[in-house]
Design a protein around this motif. Structure first.
Motif, PDB file in Angstrom:
ATOM      1  N   GLN A   1      17.413   3.827  -6.127  1.00  0.00           N
ATOM      2  CA  GLN A   1      17.770   4.881  -5.170  1.00  0.00           C
ATOM      3  C   GLN A   1      16.915   4.804  -3.905  1.00  0.00           C
ATOM      4  O   GLN A   1      17.365   5.199  -2.825  1.00  0.00           O
ATOM      5  N   HIS A   2      15.676   4.304  -4.044  1.00  0.00           N
ATOM      6  CA  HIS A   2      14.748   4.241  -2.901  1.00  0.00           C
ATOM      7  C   HIS A   2      14.162   2.827  -2.824  1.00  0.00           C
ATOM      8  O   HIS A   2      12.968   2.626  -3.083  1.00  0.00           O
ATOM      9  N   PRO A   3      14.962   1.846  -2.484  1.00  0.00           N
ATOM     10  CA  PRO A   3      14.479   0.456  -2.563  1.00  0.00           C
ATOM     11  C   PRO A   3      13.410   0.104  -1.540  1.00  0.00           C
ATOM     12  O   PRO A   3      12.696  -0.894  -1.726  1.00  0.00           O
ATOM     13  N   THR A   4      13.287   0.850  -0.470  1.00  0.00           N
ATOM     14  CA  THR A   4      12.306   0.516   0.582  1.00  0.00           C
ATOM     15  C   THR A   4      11.155   1.502   0.644  1.00  0.00           C
ATOM     16  O   THR A   4      10.448   1.544   1.642  1.00  0.00           O
ATOM     17  N   ASP A   5      10.980   2.279  -0.378  1.00  0.00           N
ATOM     18  CA  ASP A   5       9.907   3.273  -0.375  1.00  0.00           C
ATOM     19  C   ASP A   5       8.592   2.589  -0.742  1.00  0.00           C
ATOM     20  O   ASP A   5       8.426   2.121  -1.880  1.00  0.00           O
ATOM     21  N   PRO A   6       7.619   2.507   0.182  1.00  0.00           N
ATOM     22  CA  PRO A   6       6.364   1.801  -0.128  1.00  0.00           C
ATOM     23  C   PRO A   6       5.540   2.516  -1.191  1.00  0.00           C
ATOM     24  O   PRO A   6       4.854   1.867  -1.982  1.00  0.00           O
ATOM     25  N   GLU A   7       5.594   3.850  -1.225  1.00  0.00           N
ATOM     26  CA  GLU A   7       4.822   4.594  -2.229  1.00  0.00           C
ATOM     27  C   GLU A   7       5.349   4.304  -3.622  1.00  0.00           C
ATOM     28  O   GLU A   7       4.576   4.141  -4.583  1.00  0.00           O
ATOM     29  N   LEU A   8       6.669   4.238  -3.744  1.00  0.00           N
ATOM     30  CA  LEU A   8       7.263   3.922  -5.045  1.00  0.00           C
ATOM     31  C   LEU A   8       6.947   2.490  -5.450  1.00  0.00           C
ATOM     32  O   LEU A   8       6.640   2.211  -6.620  1.00  0.00           O
ATOM     33  N   ALA A   9       7.013   1.543  -4.502  1.00  0.00           N
ATOM     34  CA  ALA A   9       6.668   0.153  -4.812  1.00  0.00           C
ATOM     35  C   ALA A   9       5.213   0.039  -5.237  1.00  0.00           C
ATOM     36  O   ALA A   9       4.879  -0.698  -6.189  1.00  0.00           O
ATOM     37  N   LEU A  10       4.324   0.786  -4.558  1.00  0.00           N
ATOM     38  CA  LEU A  10       2.913   0.769  -4.933  1.00  0.00           C
ATOM     39  C   LEU A  10       2.720   1.356  -6.328  1.00  0.00           C
ATOM     40  O   LEU A  10       1.928   0.846  -7.136  1.00  0.00           O
ATOM     41  N   THR A  11       3.449   2.434  -6.627  1.00  0.00           N
ATOM     42  CA  THR A  11       3.352   3.050  -7.956  1.00  0.00           C
ATOM     43  C   THR A  11       3.844   2.102  -9.043  1.00  0.00           C
ATOM     44  O   THR A  11       3.173   1.902 -10.069  1.00  0.00           O
ATOM     45  N   LEU A  12       4.997   1.498  -8.815  1.00  0.00           N
ATOM     46  CA  LEU A  12       5.545   0.585  -9.823  1.00  0.00           C
ATOM     47  C   LEU A  12       4.657  -0.644  -9.992  1.00  0.00           C
ATOM     48  O   LEU A  12       4.415  -1.115 -11.120  1.00  0.00           O
ATOM     49  N   GLY A  13       4.113  -1.173  -8.880  1.00  0.00           N
ATOM     50  CA  GLY A  13       3.195  -2.306  -8.984  1.00  0.00           C
ATOM     51  C   GLY A  13       1.939  -1.949  -9.747  1.00  0.00           C
ATOM     52  O   GLY A  13       1.437  -2.744 -10.571  1.00  0.00           O
ATOM     53  N   SER A  14       1.399  -0.743  -9.509  1.00  0.00           N
ATOM     54  CA  SER A  14       0.179  -0.305 -10.208  1.00  0.00           C
ATOM     55  C   SER A  14       0.434  -0.156 -11.700  1.00  0.00           C
ATOM     56  O   SER A  14      -0.405  -0.533 -12.539  1.00  0.00           O
TER      57      SER A  14
ATOM     58  N   GLN B   1       2.770  -8.200  -8.984  1.00  0.00           N
ATOM     59  CA  GLN B   1       2.542  -8.870  -7.703  1.00  0.00           C
ATOM     60  C   GLN B   1       3.708  -8.645  -6.748  1.00  0.00           C
ATOM     61  O   GLN B   1       3.506  -8.394  -5.563  1.00  0.00           O
ATOM     62  N   ARG B   2       4.943  -8.721  -7.274  1.00  0.00           N
ATOM     63  CA  ARG B   2       6.115  -8.564  -6.397  1.00  0.00           C
ATOM     64  C   ARG B   2       6.167  -7.172  -5.772  1.00  0.00           C
ATOM     65  O   ARG B   2       6.351  -7.014  -4.565  1.00  0.00           O
ATOM     66  N   TYR B   3       5.936  -6.156  -6.599  1.00  0.00           N
ATOM     67  CA  TYR B   3       6.037  -4.789  -6.085  1.00  0.00           C
ATOM     68  C   TYR B   3       4.847  -4.440  -5.179  1.00  0.00           C
ATOM     69  O   TYR B   3       5.012  -3.724  -4.180  1.00  0.00           O
ATOM     70  N   LEU B   4       3.670  -4.947  -5.500  1.00  0.00           N
ATOM     71  CA  LEU B   4       2.505  -4.672  -4.649  1.00  0.00           C
ATOM     72  C   LEU B   4       2.650  -5.356  -3.291  1.00  0.00           C
ATOM     73  O   LEU B   4       2.291  -4.766  -2.249  1.00  0.00           O
ATOM     74  N   GLU B   5       3.154  -6.553  -3.277  1.00  0.00           N
ATOM     75  CA  GLU B   5       3.372  -7.223  -1.997  1.00  0.00           C
ATOM     76  C   GLU B   5       4.468  -6.525  -1.188  1.00  0.00           C
ATOM     77  O   GLU B   5       4.398  -6.440   0.047  1.00  0.00           O
ATOM     78  N   GLN B   6       5.484  -6.002  -1.876  1.00  0.00           N
ATOM     79  CA  GLN B   6       6.519  -5.227  -1.180  1.00  0.00           C
ATOM     80  C   GLN B   6       5.919  -3.962  -0.571  1.00  0.00           C
ATOM     81  O   GLN B   6       6.222  -3.603   0.574  1.00  0.00           O
ATOM     82  N   ALA B   7       5.056  -3.301  -1.337  1.00  0.00           N
ATOM     83  CA  ALA B   7       4.402  -2.098  -0.819  1.00  0.00           C
ATOM     84  C   ALA B   7       3.543  -2.436   0.387  1.00  0.00           C
ATOM     85  O   ALA B   7       3.495  -1.691   1.372  1.00  0.00           O
ATOM     86  N   LEU B   8       2.862  -3.589   0.327  1.00  0.00           N
ATOM     87  CA  LEU B   8       2.001  -3.998   1.430  1.00  0.00           C
ATOM     88  C   LEU B   8       2.815  -4.288   2.691  1.00  0.00           C
ATOM     89  O   LEU B   8       2.405  -3.931   3.803  1.00  0.00           O
ATOM     90  N   SER B   9       3.999  -4.883   2.523  1.00  0.00           N
ATOM     91  CA  SER B   9       4.814  -5.218   3.700  1.00  0.00           C
ATOM     92  C   SER B   9       5.486  -3.983   4.294  1.00  0.00           C
ATOM     93  O   SER B   9       5.715  -3.916   5.502  1.00  0.00           O
ATOM     94  N   ASP B  10       5.797  -2.979   3.463  1.00  0.00           N
ATOM     95  CA  ASP B  10       6.499  -1.784   3.949  1.00  0.00           C
ATOM     96  C   ASP B  10       5.567  -0.627   4.286  1.00  0.00           C
ATOM     97  O   ASP B  10       6.017   0.386   4.833  1.00  0.00           O
ATOM     98  N   ALA B  11       4.273  -0.760   3.951  1.00  0.00           N
ATOM     99  CA  ALA B  11       3.334   0.362   4.131  1.00  0.00           C
ATOM    100  C   ALA B  11       3.147   0.692   5.602  1.00  0.00           C
ATOM    101  O   ALA B  11       3.058  -0.186   6.456  1.00  0.00           O
ATOM    102  N   THR B  12       3.074   1.995   5.885  1.00  0.00           N
ATOM    103  CA  THR B  12       2.838   2.473   7.254  1.00  0.00           C
ATOM    104  C   THR B  12       1.528   3.242   7.368  1.00  0.00           C
ATOM    105  O   THR B  12       1.108   3.583   8.467  1.00  0.00           O
ATOM    106  N   GLU B  13       0.885   3.514   6.251  1.00  0.00           N
ATOM    107  CA  GLU B  13      -0.364   4.268   6.244  1.00  0.00           C
ATOM    108  C   GLU B  13      -1.510   3.357   5.813  1.00  0.00           C
ATOM    109  O   GLU B  13      -1.342   2.501   4.940  1.00  0.00           O
ATOM    110  N   ALA B  14      -2.673   3.565   6.421  1.00  0.00           N
ATOM    111  CA  ALA B  14      -3.849   2.771   6.070  1.00  0.00           C
ATOM    112  C   ALA B  14      -4.225   2.966   4.614  1.00  0.00           C
ATOM    113  O   ALA B  14      -4.708   2.029   3.951  1.00  0.00           O
ATOM    114  N   ARG B  15      -3.988   4.167   4.089  1.00  0.00           N
ATOM    115  CA  ARG B  15      -4.322   4.427   2.694  1.00  0.00           C
ATOM    116  C   ARG B  15      -3.537   3.511   1.763  1.00  0.00           C
ATOM    117  O   ARG B  15      -4.094   2.922   0.831  1.00  0.00           O
TER     118      ARG B  15
END
Length: 398
Positions: A324-337, A349-363
């Motif tokens: 439902q939210h394929p480009t959500d960086p927070e969700l990708a970071l959560t799933l990768g974690s 690795q796949r989900y964390l790298e996706q989160a890194l590419s889509d992230a907009t916040e320094a956190r």
């Protein structure tokens, strides 16, 4: 024209009287032996009219003399009423103009009239309060404490002024007295809510916000902000242990539990006390209604131990949300974690790298680099791990 008619009528009457008197042979005789008095009828008529006028003047003068003390008292009373009412008008005008010293002086003049004493005292109290003269304000309010007709107005004024003076305990006493008299209206509830807010009595604040929302007496933004403050204070109280935080959470209405700020705060509080199952349940219920990154972040922190069925179920939930939210960086970071914790290295690795590419916040950038560094350490890839640690440090500085 009217004056002319009156003149004609008077002239006609005068002519008629003159003619009648000239040809009137009548006379009047008074006997009082041995005396006799003869008078013409015309002279007797004039004499009787003069005597009547004299008696009328004497009686009227006597009556005016007898009524003089009452008239003087009535004049003084009317003057006092005029002065008192003028003082009340001047006090109101000066209060609205912001000339609080003049308003208090005018209220003193208005209070000399008993009918104006109550209103003048309330005006004087408000004026003294605006000048930060608490003692004078309390004296004004105490001066009408005996007036039952002004009881509601006095208690409402006390509540408002004491809340403005940051004396919530005294304000709540006035509210309690007001409620005891059976008076409950919207304005009283609003000031009661402010007093409870100052006293940090958050359960009562929530109850009053709920009541005021029913009457549409609060702006939706203000209502939401008050609820957020109340739940933040209730759920962030460090004195709560696991049992008491569950007790507090059980008192939260179902409609409020699914609000993102409530669910995120509750999940964080439950996680802090090791109640991860309850935190996940709260977060999942809220995310099912409204998607929110704060709740998702708390859901990530509620991950159980590796290898548990709960962690696998959590990963399945996140994979379902990814559709439902394929480009959500927070969700990708959560799933990768979560995959990292379960040691699903490829997915992690796949989900964390996706989160890194889509992230907009320094956190998120910092956390994604840190998780990737930990993943490469687990895979015994020190160079890649060191590179991600450096990127994490740079993100922390920036």
């Amino acid at each position: 024209m009217r004056l002319l008619l009156w003149l004609v009528a008077l002239m006609a009457a005068a002519i008629g009287i003159a003619v009648t008197a000239r040809f009137n042979p009548g006379n009047v005789v008074f006997f009082y032996p041995p005396y006799r008095i003869d008078l013409s009828l015309n002279f007797f008529t004039v004499l009787a009219a003069a005597l009547f006028a004299l008696l009328y003047a004497l009686i009227r003068a006597l009556r005016v003399t007898v009524q003089m003390p009452g008239r003087v008292a009535a004049y003084r009373r009317r003057k006092r009423e005029r002065d008192g009412n003028k003082g009340l008008r001047d006090a109101l005008k000066a209060l609205f103009e912001g000339r609080f010293g003049h308003a208090e002086k005018a209220a003193l003049r208005a209070a000399e009239l008993p009918e104006n004493e109550g209103l003048a005292a309330l005006i004087g109290a408000r004026a003294a309060h605006r000048m930060r003269q608490g003692a004078r304000r309390d004296n004004w309010l105490a001066s009408v404490a005996h007036d039952n007709a002004m009881k509601t107005a006095r208690l409402m004024t006390m509540t408002e002024l004491l809340v403005d003076d940051h004396q919530p305990e005294a304000a709540l006493q006035a509210v309690a007295e007001l409620n005891a008299s059976g008076t409950r209206h919207i304005h009283a509830l609003q000031w009661s809510m402010k007093a409870h807010q100052q006293a940090q009595n958050w359960p009562e604040v929530l109850r009053l916000v709920h009541t005021l929302d029913k009457h549409k007496a609060l702006h939706p933004a203000l209502s939401e902000r008050l609820r957020e403050m109340a739940y933040d204070a209730l759920l962030s109280d460090s004195s709560h242990d696991a049992e008491s935080i569950l007790r507090v959470w059980s008192t939260v209405p179902a409609a409020d539990r699914i609000q993102p700020y409530v669910a995120a705060r509750a999940a964080g509080a439950l996680n802090a006390r090791g109640l991860h199952d309850e935190a996940r349940t709260a977060a999942e219920a809220a995310l099912a209604v409204q998607w929110d990154e704060r709740v998702l972040r708390a859901y990530r922190e509620a991950a159980p131990a590796a290898g548990s069925a709960a962690l696998l179920a959590q990963i399945e939930h996140c994979e379902g949300w990814m559709k439902q939210h394929p480009t959500d960086p927070e969700l990708a970071l959560t799933l990768g974690s979560l995959c990292l914790k379960q040691k699903l290295w490829g997915k992690a690795q796949r989900y964390l790298e996706q989160a890194l590419s889509d992230a907009t916040e320094a956190r998120m950038v910092r956390e994604a680099h840190l998780k990737l560094a930990q993943l490469h350490e687990a895979l015994v890839q020190p160079e890649q791990a060191a590179a991600h640690y450096r990127q994490c440090a740079l993100a922390s500085i920036l």
